[in-house]
Design a protein around this motif. Structure first.
Motif, PDB file in Angstrom:
ATOM      1  N   GLY A   1      24.421  50.515  50.205  1.00 30.63           N
ATOM      2  CA  GLY A   1      24.360  51.959  49.942  1.00 30.63           C
ATOM      3  C   GLY A   1      25.594  52.395  49.191  1.00 30.63           C
ATOM      4  O   GLY A   1      26.231  51.605  48.499  1.00 30.63           O
ATOM      5  N   ASP A   2      25.936  53.654  49.364  1.00 29.00           N
ATOM      6  CA  ASP A   2      27.111  54.214  48.700  1.00 29.00           C
ATOM      7  C   ASP A   2      28.340  53.928  49.559  1.00 29.00           C
ATOM      8  O   ASP A   2      28.397  54.325  50.726  1.00 29.00           O
ATOM      9  CB  ASP A   2      26.913  55.730  48.539  1.00 29.00           C
ATOM     10  CG  ASP A   2      28.019  56.370  47.713  1.00 29.00           C
ATOM     11  OD1 ASP A   2      29.101  55.744  47.573  1.00 29.00           O
ATOM     12  OD2 ASP A   2      27.812  57.484  47.217  1.00 29.00           O
TER      13      ASP A   2
ATOM     14  N   MET B   1      24.162  41.765  34.875  1.00 29.62           N
ATOM     15  CA  MET B   1      24.673  42.821  34.002  1.00 29.62           C
ATOM     16  C   MET B   1      23.880  44.119  34.219  1.00 29.62           C
ATOM     17  O   MET B   1      24.442  45.214  34.184  1.00 29.62           O
ATOM     18  CB  MET B   1      24.575  42.399  32.539  1.00 29.62           C
ATOM     19  CG  MET B   1      25.355  41.133  32.201  1.00 29.62           C
ATOM     20  SD  MET B   1      27.118  41.318  32.572  1.00 29.62           S
ATOM     21  CE  MET B   1      27.748  39.726  32.039  1.00 29.62           C
ATOM     22  N   ALA B   2      22.576  43.983  34.440  1.00 31.67           N
ATOM     23  CA  ALA B   2      21.741  45.170  34.661  1.00 31.67           C
ATOM     24  C   ALA B   2      22.187  45.909  35.917  1.00 31.67           C
ATOM     25  O   ALA B   2      22.147  47.148  35.969  1.00 31.67           O
ATOM     26  CB  ALA B   2      20.272  44.770  34.762  1.00 31.67           C
ATOM     27  N   GLU B   3      22.648  45.152  36.911  1.00 36.80           N
ATOM     28  CA  GLU B   3      23.161  45.796  38.138  1.00 36.80           C
ATOM     29  C   GLU B   3      24.376  46.652  37.808  1.00 36.80           C
ATOM     30  O   GLU B   3      24.522  47.767  38.313  1.00 36.80           O
ATOM     31  CB  GLU B   3      23.495  44.729  39.192  1.00 36.80           C
ATOM     32  CG  GLU B   3      24.000  45.279  40.519  1.00 36.80           C
ATOM     33  CD  GLU B   3      25.505  45.488  40.559  1.00 36.80           C
ATOM     34  OE1 GLU B   3      25.947  46.544  41.053  1.00 36.80           O
ATOM     35  OE2 GLU B   3      26.246  44.622  40.047  1.00 36.80           O
TER      36      GLU B   3
ATOM     37  N   ARG C   1      25.261  51.232  37.978  1.00 32.75           N
ATOM     38  CA  ARG C   1      26.331  51.857  38.767  1.00 32.75           C
ATOM     39  C   ARG C   1      26.679  53.232  38.224  1.00 32.75           C
ATOM     40  O   ARG C   1      26.466  53.497  37.040  1.00 32.75           O
ATOM     41  CB  ARG C   1      27.595  50.986  38.716  1.00 32.75           C
ATOM     42  CG  ARG C   1      27.413  49.645  39.360  1.00 32.75           C
ATOM     43  CD  ARG C   1      28.692  48.864  39.245  1.00 32.75           C
ATOM     44  NE  ARG C   1      28.502  47.500  39.720  1.00 32.75           N
ATOM     45  CZ  ARG C   1      29.446  46.569  39.687  1.00 32.75           C
ATOM     46  NH1 ARG C   1      30.639  46.856  39.185  1.00 32.75           N
ATOM     47  NH2 ARG C   1      29.213  45.370  40.154  1.00 32.75           N
ATOM     48  N   PRO C   2      27.287  54.071  39.067  1.00 33.87           N
ATOM     49  CA  PRO C   2      27.725  55.391  38.585  1.00 33.87           C
ATOM     50  C   PRO C   2      28.710  55.248  37.413  1.00 33.87           C
ATOM     51  O   PRO C   2      28.668  56.027  36.473  1.00 33.87           O
ATOM     52  CB  PRO C   2      28.415  56.014  39.800  1.00 33.87           C
ATOM     53  CG  PRO C   2      28.013  55.204  40.974  1.00 33.87           C
ATOM     54  CD  PRO C   2      27.536  53.866  40.503  1.00 33.87           C
ATOM     55  N   ILE C   3      29.598  54.276  37.518  1.00 31.43           N
ATOM     56  CA  ILE C   3      30.519  54.018  36.407  1.00 31.43           C
ATOM     57  C   ILE C   3      30.242  52.591  35.934  1.00 31.43           C
ATOM     58  O   ILE C   3      30.745  51.622  36.506  1.00 31.43           O
ATOM     59  CB  ILE C   3      31.986  54.163  36.842  1.00 31.43           C
ATOM     60  CG1 ILE C   3      32.215  55.562  37.381  1.00 31.43           C
ATOM     61  CG2 ILE C   3      32.935  53.892  35.662  1.00 31.43           C
ATOM     62  CD1 ILE C   3      33.526  55.749  38.097  1.00 31.43           C
ATOM     63  N   PRO C   4      29.402  52.465  34.907  1.00 30.31           N
ATOM     64  CA  PRO C   4      28.957  51.123  34.516  1.00 30.31           C
ATOM     65  C   PRO C   4      29.990  50.399  33.675  1.00 30.31           C
ATOM     66  O   PRO C   4      29.847  50.265  32.461  1.00 30.31           O
ATOM     67  CB  PRO C   4      27.674  51.395  33.720  1.00 30.31           C
ATOM     68  CG  PRO C   4      27.873  52.751  33.157  1.00 30.31           C
ATOM     69  CD  PRO C   4      28.791  53.497  34.083  1.00 30.31           C
TER      70      PRO C   4
END
Lengths: 185, 318
Positions: A94-95, B35-37, B41-44
């Motif tokens: 999760g977060d 890489m797709a993961e 993310r919020p900050i990729p």
């Protein structure tokens, strides 16, 4: 570089006892398991995190969420090391914001893996607290890091290699010290 | 151009998919999954290629390929340097190599390049100045697009082996078709090429290990994946294809045709789409259209390629 096994420093029973003690220490330090995550550093940190969680489930009757952290893309020694690990997947339950995260790895040595893991973890969000649990601390730190929970402290020479073998990855549980054949200390 | 190093395939250049095996391709797609993961993310962003510079050298117009290379560089912490297309038509080979020399002097560690001439990437790679990633060369190859298609299809269907892929359109002039046919075939797919006979000559089949079938209905019936290619207007001017209306009647894909011929098939298109020619507008909104996923897949596979090429380059960074 040929390696010869010098000694087994932890057998399967000793490993189980060490992990059991560590799981109690983590829960005691944290005052329960609420808000606690166990995040294994791939690869061998992941089964170790699962085992700690299984111990905690037995005596706390609660399932601690488990995450997997791949640090390949955060390493600072890729081009200097000979092995090129496949980039693995990072999976979090999760977060991570607001959670207390116990990073789990097999061996703490120079500290560079943990440094990379801290960067990787913090990039996913800002946890409330991060602690470190390792099965073996073999010394020789190159960074100002220490573990919060240690299975066994093992004085080693830099010429030696500590091999952690786990059922899940290696077919059996033991920790061995390997020495280089013909090496002069 | 690959060399196996201790079970890991070190990548020096990516000019085309010649010689790539199913396990090479699947391994790269596995890296692209990681890489797709990162991209979710919020900050990729990860620092894997911090301090590295990638030259984006485009001698031809491109939106999604260039931008996806830029995003891939950003996500891996690399800098990208876009050099405006040098449009001088004279001595192309020489000016290309001079441009690469300049880029290397400026600190570039690799180049992703698109060029109107087939073989330009191989020429650049052979010069040995920088690792080269082909972002499309003439009618030859577009390997990162093929990797994106493989990635998007594997995501949706869970496998690549034994899939039936039909490529519809201007196969003769399409680097996308060539690379896709190669990549899918290497992974064990059965490939059929379809389109107006002048654009899908019979010899195209054996060269790509594919079957040629000019009749659309026969070509797509039972297909798992249908890839529509862009019909280039300049080909119509050359008289190689009928007008848009005739093309649509013979080889255009619309929801009704797909529904009756291959209701389960995924629909791919390398973009940009000529709506109403090779694809009807409603097709893009069907659940089986993968066109949007192809774009995100493009960033992930380009990250994987950049990482594979650059992590083995140079010795600094420790």
């Amino acid at each position: 570089m040929a390696l010869r096994q010098k000694a087994v420093i932890l057998d399967a029973d000793a490993m189980t006892r060490a992990l059991r003690r560590m799981s109690h220490e983590v829960v005691e330090r944290h005052g329960g398991v609420s808000g606690l995550w166990l995040v294994g550093i791939r690869r061998r940190g992941v089964p170790l995190a699962q085992r700690l969680a299984a111990e905690m489930a037995a005596f706390e009757r609660a399932q601690v969420p488990i995450g997997e952290l791949d640090i390949t893309l955060y390493r600072d020694d890729l081009t200097t090391s000979h092995e090129r690990p496949q980039v693995g997947r990072t999976q979090m339950p999760g977060d991570p914001r607001g959670k207390t995260i116990v990073l789990v790895d097999d061996v703490l040595y120079t500290g560079r893996t943990v440094r990379a893991a801290l960067d990787a973890l913090i990039d996913l969000g800002r946890p409330k607290q991060i602690q470190l649990a390792v099965l073996i601390d073999r010394g020789h730190r190159e960074l100002p890091l220490r573990a919060d929970f240690v299975g066994k402290n093992v004085p080693t020479s830099r010429l030696e290699v500590v091999e952690v073998r786990l059922r899940e990855t290696d077919g059996r549980d033991e920790v061995a010290i390997m020495e280089q054949v013909g090496a002069t200390p | 151009m690959t060399a196996a190093v201790g079970g890991w395939t070190a990548l020096q250049h990516l000019c085309d998919l010649d010689g790539w095996t199913a396990s090479d391709l699947e391994g790269l797609l596995d890296t692209a999954e990681s890489m797709a993961e990162i991209l979710r993310r919020p900050i990729p962003r990860v620092p894997a290629l911090r301090g590295r510079t990638v030259l984006l050298l485009f001698y031809e117009a491109s939106t999604r390929t260039r931008h996806s290379f830029e995003l891939a560089c950003k996500a891996l912490g690399a800098d990208s340097l876009s050099l405006a297309a040098a449009t001088s038509s004279a001595a192309k080979g020489e000016s290309l190599l001079d441009t690469l020399r300049t880029a290397r002097t400026l600190g570039a560690d690799a180049v992703a390049m698109r060029h109107p001439d087939s073989g330009a990437a191989a020429l650049a790679a052979a010069a040995g100045l920088l690792p080269v990633i082909n972002a499309g060369d003439g009618a030859h190859a577009h390997p990162t697009q093929a990797l994106a298609d493989l990635f998007a299809v594997r995501r949706r269907l869970g496998r690549l082996a034994d899939l039936r892929l039909t490529i519809v359109g201007d196969v003769l002039h399409s680097r996308v078709a060539r690379s896709a046919a190669q990549g899918f075939r290497a992974c064990g797919a059965l490939v059929t090429l379809c389109g107006p006979p002048p654009l899908v000559p019979p010899h195209a089949g054996p060269a790509l290990g594919a079957r040629v079938e000019h009749d659309l209905a026969r070509a797509v019936t039972g297909a798992d994946v249908v890839m529509a290619l862009r019909v280039q207007r300049e080909r119509q001017e050359q008289g190689l294809v009928p007008g848009a209306a005739d093309y649509r009647a013979g080889w255009g894909l619309d929801a009704q045709r797909l529904q009756s011929l291959c209701p389960q098939a995924l629909v791919l298109h390398p973009g940009p789409v000529n709506r109403g020619v090779e694809l009807s507008p409603e097709v893009l909104d069907l659940p089986q259209a993968v066109v949007g996923e192809q774009v995100t897949a493009g960033v992930a596979v380009r990250m994987a390629v950049l990482y594979r090429i650059l992590e083995s380059e140079g010795a600094e960074g420790a």
